[in-house]
Design a protein around this motif. Structure first.
Motif, PDB file in Angstrom:
ATOM      1  N   ALA A  66      32.491  32.223  46.068  1.00 45.40           N
ATOM      2  CA  ALA A  66      32.476  31.817  44.656  1.00 45.40           C
ATOM      3  C   ALA A  66      32.025  32.973  43.785  1.00 45.40           C
ATOM      4  O   ALA A  66      31.114  33.733  44.145  1.00 45.40           O
ATOM      5  N   GLU A  67      32.635  33.125  42.624  1.00 47.53           N
ATOM      6  CA  GLU A  67      32.303  34.219  41.711  1.00 47.53           C
ATOM      7  C   GLU A  67      31.235  33.792  40.719  1.00 47.53           C
ATOM      8  O   GLU A  67      31.140  32.616  40.348  1.00 47.53           O
ATOM      9  N   ASP A  68      30.423  34.743  40.299  1.00 47.17           N
ATOM     10  CA  ASP A  68      29.446  34.517  39.247  1.00 47.17           C
ATOM     11  C   ASP A  68      30.179  34.569  37.915  1.00 47.17           C
ATOM     12  O   ASP A  68      30.714  35.616  37.542  1.00 47.17           O
ATOM     13  N   PRO A  69      30.217  33.477  37.159  1.00 54.21           N
ATOM     14  CA  PRO A  69      30.995  33.480  35.920  1.00 54.21           C
ATOM     15  C   PRO A  69      30.466  34.445  34.873  1.00 54.21           C
ATOM     16  O   PRO A  69      31.195  34.822  33.957  1.00 54.21           O
ATOM     17  N   MET A  70      29.218  34.856  34.994  1.00 56.03           N
ATOM     18  CA  MET A  70      28.650  35.767  34.003  1.00 56.03           C
ATOM     19  C   MET A  70      29.003  37.219  34.293  1.00 56.03           C
ATOM     20  O   MET A  70      28.919  38.061  33.408  1.00 56.03           O
ATOM     21  N   ASN A  71      29.381  37.515  35.546  1.00 55.13           N
ATOM     22  CA  ASN A  71      29.576  38.919  35.920  1.00 55.13           C
ATOM     23  C   ASN A  71      30.894  39.197  36.627  1.00 55.13           C
ATOM     24  O   ASN A  71      31.135  40.324  37.044  1.00 55.13           O
ATOM     25  N   ALA A  72      31.755  38.174  36.792  1.00 52.66           N
ATOM     26  CA  ALA A  72      33.031  38.381  37.476  1.00 52.66           C
ATOM     27  C   ALA A  72      33.934  39.278  36.638  1.00 52.66           C
ATOM     28  O   ALA A  72      33.964  39.195  35.406  1.00 52.66           O
ATOM     29  N   LEU A  73      34.674  40.133  37.332  1.00 47.87           N
ATOM     30  CA  LEU A  73      35.590  41.044  36.653  1.00 47.87           C
ATOM     31  C   LEU A  73      36.985  40.424  36.655  1.00 47.87           C
ATOM     32  O   LEU A  73      37.619  40.283  37.705  1.00 47.87           O
ATOM     33  N   ILE A 106      49.082  47.055  38.229  1.00 44.88           N
ATOM     34  CA  ILE A 106      47.790  47.684  37.932  1.00 44.88           C
ATOM     35  C   ILE A 106      47.026  47.876  39.239  1.00 44.88           C
ATOM     36  O   ILE A 106      46.882  46.937  40.037  1.00 44.88           O
ATOM     37  N   ASP A 107      46.549  49.076  39.475  1.00 43.83           N
ATOM     38  CA  ASP A 107      45.952  49.423  40.763  1.00 43.83           C
ATOM     39  C   ASP A 107      44.795  48.513  41.155  1.00 43.83           C
ATOM     40  O   ASP A 107      44.626  48.182  42.332  1.00 43.83           O
ATOM     41  N   THR A 108      43.964  48.138  40.185  1.00 47.77           N
ATOM     42  CA  THR A 108      42.741  47.415  40.517  1.00 47.77           C
ATOM     43  C   THR A 108      42.909  45.903  40.573  1.00 47.77           C
ATOM     44  O   THR A 108      41.939  45.178  40.808  1.00 47.77           O
ATOM     45  N   VAL A 109      44.128  45.392  40.350  1.00 47.34           N
ATOM     46  CA  VAL A 109      44.347  43.952  40.445  1.00 47.34           C
ATOM     47  C   VAL A 109      44.241  43.528  41.904  1.00 47.34           C
ATOM     48  O   VAL A 109      44.869  44.132  42.783  1.00 47.34           O
ATOM     49  N   SER A 110      43.462  42.481  42.138  1.00 50.21           N
ATOM     50  CA  SER A 110      43.234  42.052  43.532  1.00 50.21           C
ATOM     51  C   SER A 110      44.047  40.809  43.874  1.00 50.21           C
ATOM     52  O   SER A 110      43.577  39.915  44.560  1.00 50.21           O
ATOM     53  N   VAL A 178      43.565  36.789  35.864  1.00 51.31           N
ATOM     54  CA  VAL A 178      43.855  37.939  36.731  1.00 51.31           C
ATOM     55  C   VAL A 178      42.542  38.485  37.298  1.00 51.31           C
ATOM     56  O   VAL A 178      41.687  38.963  36.547  1.00 51.31           O
ATOM     57  N   PRO A 179      42.359  38.407  38.632  1.00 50.33           N
ATOM     58  CA  PRO A 179      41.146  38.977  39.235  1.00 50.33           C
ATOM     59  C   PRO A 179      41.315  40.485  39.466  1.00 50.33           C
ATOM     60  O   PRO A 179      42.409  40.951  39.768  1.00 50.33           O
ATOM     61  N   PHE A 180      40.216  41.206  39.312  1.00 48.44           N
ATOM     62  CA  PHE A 180      40.244  42.656  39.533  1.00 48.44           C
ATOM     63  C   PHE A 180      39.198  43.029  40.573  1.00 48.44           C
ATOM     64  O   PHE A 180      38.159  42.370  40.713  1.00 48.44           O
ATOM     65  N   ASP A 181      39.471  44.095  41.278  1.00 49.03           N
ATOM     66  CA  ASP A 181      38.490  44.636  42.223  1.00 49.03           C
ATOM     67  C   ASP A 181      37.388  45.350  41.448  1.00 49.03           C
ATOM     68  O   ASP A 181      37.630  45.922  40.381  1.00 49.03           O
ATOM     69  N   GLY A 182      36.192  45.341  42.014  1.00 49.03           N
ATOM     70  CA  GLY A 182      35.092  46.079  41.396  1.00 49.03           C
ATOM     71  C   GLY A 182      34.213  45.200  40.533  1.00 49.03           C
ATOM     72  O   GLY A 182      34.240  43.967  40.599  1.00 49.03           O
ATOM     73  N   GLU A 183      33.408  45.872  39.708  1.00 49.46           N
ATOM     74  CA  GLU A 183      32.462  45.192  38.834  1.00 49.46           C
ATOM     75  C   GLU A 183      32.775  45.529  37.380  1.00 49.46           C
ATOM     76  O   GLU A 183      33.608  46.399  37.089  1.00 49.46           O
ATOM     77  N   VAL A 184      32.062  44.836  36.500  1.00 45.07           N
ATOM     78  CA  VAL A 184      32.287  45.047  35.071  1.00 45.07           C
ATOM     79  C   VAL A 184      32.080  46.506  34.690  1.00 45.07           C
ATOM     80  O   VAL A 184      32.784  47.047  33.830  1.00 45.07           O
ATOM     81  N   THR A 185      31.135  47.143  35.333  1.00 50.71           N
ATOM     82  CA  THR A 185      30.832  48.535  35.002  1.00 50.71           C
ATOM     83  C   THR A 185      31.934  49.505  35.420  1.00 50.71           C
ATOM     84  O   THR A 185      31.900  50.681  35.041  1.00 50.71           O
ATOM     85  N   ASP A 186      32.902  49.019  36.218  1.00 50.99           N
ATOM     86  CA  ASP A 186      33.989  49.902  36.675  1.00 50.99           C
ATOM     87  C   ASP A 186      35.130  49.999  35.663  1.00 50.99           C
ATOM     88  O   ASP A 186      36.042  50.813  35.840  1.00 50.99           O
ATOM     89  N   VAL A 187      35.095  49.182  34.628  1.00 50.59           N
ATOM     90  CA  VAL A 187      36.192  49.170  33.653  1.00 50.59           C
ATOM     91  C   VAL A 187      36.168  50.463  32.841  1.00 50.59           C
ATOM     92  O   VAL A 187      35.117  50.876  32.338  1.00 50.59           O
ATOM     93  N   ASP A 188      37.328  51.108  32.722  1.00 53.10           N
ATOM     94  CA  ASP A 188      37.430  52.295  31.884  1.00 53.10           C
ATOM     95  C   ASP A 188      38.596  52.123  30.910  1.00 53.10           C
ATOM     96  O   ASP A 188      39.320  51.120  30.952  1.00 53.10           O
ATOM     97  N   GLN A 189      38.769  53.103  30.036  1.00 51.43           N
ATOM     98  CA  GLN A 189      39.795  52.980  29.008  1.00 51.43           C
ATOM     99  C   GLN A 189      41.201  52.953  29.603  1.00 51.43           C
ATOM    100  O   GLN A 189      42.081  52.243  29.103  1.00 51.43           O
ATOM    101  N   ALA A 190      41.425  53.674  30.684  1.00 52.28           N
ATOM    102  CA  ALA A 190      42.749  53.671  31.316  1.00 52.28           C
ATOM    103  C   ALA A 190      43.106  52.276  31.820  1.00 52.28           C
ATOM    104  O   ALA A 190      44.252  51.815  31.677  1.00 52.28           O
TER     105      ALA A 190
END
Length: 778
Positions: A66-73, A106-110, A178-190
């Motif tokens: 289960a994902e944490d709704p406050m921090n899921a990417l 998109i590369d990071t889409v899981s 759309v789920p993504f791999d990684g954490e919120v901090t991994d998001v960049d402008q690209a």
């Protein structure tokens, strides 16, 4: 203390090379650390120990995936068909499929491989990026099949299917998560550009496509322009105050060094601790304002001391010993207020307080050590660069002028300005009675943003509750009935609430003893009715536990955010008590009085209530048209405001009233001390207040509503406190009290250490030294 600070100031002036080298080396060291040790910031609003967080922790334990709704990417694409069409139409369905194909690229889409909509769960379908139309058909088929097996009425099965379906009942609005791999901090402008490019494909095909979610949020750091605007206005005020370009630049130079070290220290801390993205902005906002003000007070006192002595090192020592004492105690008050944020018990808020307190500490240390060294570096050129037409008089000289006339009028009839000031602030505070608190979410975002428009589309297509579902985590491990019967009892209890549109079991763990029950409320996530429903559901647990032996908790993003807001609101009074209590003791040490700290504290309460009222009127009720999107006040803003405003309010109390105390200790009558102290300090305190207001007000131009509201509130608070409380109400009260203002019980006088903030002991030592030198010459 004044004696020690005098020695520090004199040493720094004379040994300017060593002191300047130390601070330059420290600045470089912090710069290297910031470049090599920094980490990402995070914006988690979790609060350990709250009911919603406890339920979330239980769900994480029993449902490991289960994902944490406050921090899921993730990102949510919301599609709306053109007017008069539906997403079923072939061209619209094809356009949605094109968008989904681009998303899969998109590369990071899981997203996993394609699934069979007729057999896959809603979560599996969402993960595989199934077209909402296809997903709706598969989900309906599943639900009808289950209904036939279990004997569930068809209308109930269809209602359950619609509550989970990503397609609205009228088939005009649909969404894909759309789920993504990684954490919120991994998001960049690209990554954000790729997410936006996929949405543009659907828009080009005629669909309305909006995107929300943590992966699509614009995480651009605020600041930059605001700081430059604040510094520019501060430079103008300093120039007008001193009539000298060089003198105006000195506080700015030292302030920038202090803020630079402070901000780079915070950047280093991101590599070791979880800091929110707003932490550096708040710290810079406060650090820049106090750093300029503290340096201004010492430079102005230095100029005043040059009228008494031609020895510039001596003047620097005296300036740091007197004005520097006020700076140290004012800074300590601000630091106490910021550090006390830890009593609230919310990690991200505590860290924000620590970071801002660190920048204030740097501002104090810079003012009492680096500033006199810089004065020594400039020497006789410290007040060079005179500007024709500007007054070059001593800002602390007390020459007859507007300040003396003003305070004279106040002290002659003190009751009238006292009543007028209190009534004015009381009227401004009235809107605060309607204060509503909430955390910043898509529901409170700018209507012009894609995230807010996506939220509104879901609201219109599916109903308000679809944006804020609740999750009940039911634990039947110790139940006295079979787990299925226990879960059915919970469902029956939930449907007794009129605000529940739909409730259904959406997951059971492998052991079969814990269930996730999804609730679709009738109201939206920011509606008070939703949190009322949460409270009612929690209230039902005791009866169900007594009858069936099961327990449950309510979680989900809405419940988590609501618990944080309620915890913050309940922490206001304890926090206020801690801050006021500690600062009251500190002010007793400074003023050696009971009534002066008491009136200072009551004045702060007036100014903070008026600030709350003004902020509610502008940002919550939309008065004045300053913002186009009135929303509840951000939950943690009142606590931040109380802490910062109290510290800044005491700054002006210390700077202004210590001059009154100094005059009183040196033999002036109580009324004359008020008049003389006010005349000495009013001009420089006014300049300091205008600088601080300018720095804070510049942040109103920021696009982020939280930063905008904090900048407005702090600017308003400084205005109310400096110009109404400290310059109208306090002199009036001091004049009414007379000698009683400085009353202190004898037993308390013996207990309290004499910190000599007004420099009385220092003055005696300097006089004795001067007398000794004179006798030696004779």
């Amino acid at each position: 203390m004044a004696t020690y600070l005098y020695r520090i100031g004199k040493f720094a002036y004379r040994r300017k090379g060593a002191v300047l080298s130390f601070w330059i080396a420290l600045l470089v060291l912090f710069g290297v650390g910031a470049a090599t040790l920094s980490g990402p910031t995070t914006d988690s609003f979790s609060l350990p120990g709250t009911p919603a967080q406890n339920a979330q922790d239980l769900m994480a334990e029993r449902f490991p995936t289960a994902e944490d709704p406050m921090n899921a990417l993730s990102a949510r694409y919301v599609f709306a068909a053109p007017d008069g069409q539906t997403l079923d139409d072939p061209e619209n369905a094809a356009a949605v499929d094109e968008v989904l194909a681009a998303i899969r690229g998109i590369d990071t889409v899981s997203a996993p491989a394609k699934v069979d909509p007729a057999t896959a769960s809603p979560e599996e379908q969402a993960g595989a990026l199934v077209n909402p139309v296809v997903a709706d058909a598969g989900l309906t088929e599943q639900m009808m099949g289950l209904a036939a097996q279990q004997g569930t009425p068809e209308d109930a099965a269809l209602a359950d299917a619609q509550a989970l379906s990503p397609l609205s009942a009228d088939r005009t609005v649909g969404f894909v998560t759309v789920p993504f791999d990684g954490e919120v901090t991994d998001v960049d402008q690209a990554m954000r550009d790729q997410i936006a490019a996929a949405a543009d494909i659907g828009r080009d095909a005629g669909l309305t496509v909006q995107v929300s979610g943590t992966a699509a949020a614009d995480m651009a750091m605020p600041g930059g322009t605001a700081e430059l605007i604040g510094i520019g206005i501060a430079a103008i005020v300093l120039t007008l105050t001193f009539g000298s370009l060089v003198a105006a630049g000195l506080p700015l130079i030292t302030a920038l060094v202090g803020v630079g070290i402070g901000s780079m220290g915070i950047t280093i801390a991101t590599g070791f601790f979880d800091l929110s993205s707003m932490t550096p902005t708040l710290a810079i906002m406060i650090g820049l304002a106090v750093a300029i003000d503290y340096s201004l007070f010492i430079v102005s006192r230095f100029r005043h001391e040059l009228l008494e002595t031609s020895d510039r090192a001596e003047a620097a020592g005296r300036a740091v010993g007197t004005a520097g004492s006020a700076v140290v105690f004012a800074g300590l008050t601000v630091i106490i207020a910021l550090m006390a944020l830890s009593v609230v018990g919310i990690p991200f808020l505590s860290v924000m307080g620590y970071a801002a307190a660190f920048t204030v500490l740097m501002a104090v240390l810079i003012a009492i050590s680096l500033l006199p060294a810089v004065l020594g570096l400039f020497g006789e050129k410290a007040f060079a660069g005179r500007i024709p037409g500007l007054s070059s008089r001593d800002p602390e000289g007390g020459e007859p002028g507007a300040a003396q006339k003003f305070v004279g009028a106040i002290t002659r009839r003190p009751l009238i300005p006292l009543i007028a000031g209190v009534v004015l602030l009381g009227v401004l505070a009235l809107p605060a009675t309607g204060l509503r608190l909430a955390l910043p979410t898509e529901a409170t975002g700018d209507p012009a943003t894609s995230a807010r428009q996506a939220y509104d589309l879901i609201d219109e297509g599916f109903g308000p509750g679809r944006n804020g579902p609740l999750v009940v985590v039911a634990d039947a491990r110790d139940a006295n009935v079979p787990a299925d019967a226990a879960f059915a009892a919970v469902l029956g209890s939930l449907y007794e609430h009129e605000e529940v549109v739909n409730a259904q079991v959406v997951g059971v763990n492998e052991d079969g003893d814990t269930a996730q029950i999804l609730i679709t409320p009738r109201s939206g996530p920011t509606d008070p009715a939703t949190m009322d429903l949460v409270s009612e559901i929690r209230g039902d647990e005791a009866a169900l536990n007594d009858e069936y032996g099961l327990s449950y908790g309510v979680t989900g993003q809405t419940a988590l955010e609501g618990d944080v807001s309620e915890s913050l609101q309940s922490a206001l009074v304890p926090y206020l008590a801690v801050v006021v209590g500690l600062a009251f003791i500190l002010l007793m040490l400074v003023f050696r009085s009971i009534l002066v700290p008491l009136t200072a504290t009551l004045g702060f309460l007036l100014s903070v209530l008026a600030t709350f009222g003004a902020t509610v009127a502008v940002f919550q009720e939309g008065w004045g048209g300053l913002i186009s999107n009135p929303q509840p006040i951000v939950s943690f803003m009142p606590i931040i405001l109380i802490g910062v405003v109290f510290g800044l309010a005491m700054d002006y109390q210390v700077f202004l009233v210590t001059r009154m105390r100094e005059e009183y200790v040196h033999g002036a009558s109580a009324t004359d001390a008020v008049r003389s102290g006010f005349a000495h300090g009013a001009r420089v305190v006014s300049a300091a207040a205008v600088i601080m207001i300018s720095v804070f007000a510049a942040f109103i131009a920021e696009p982020d509503s939280l930063i905008k509201s904090i900048g407005f509130a702090l600017a308003a608070a400084v205005f109310f406190d400096a110009f109404i409380v400290r310059m109208v109400i306090i002199p009036s009260v001091m004049a009414l009290l007379g000698d009683k203002a400085w009353w202190l019980p004898k037993w308390l006088d013996k207990i309290l250490p004499n910190v000599d903030v007004e420099g009385e002991k220092l003055a005696r030592e300097l006089e004795a030294t001067a007398a000794t030198l004179e006798s030696t010459r004779v």
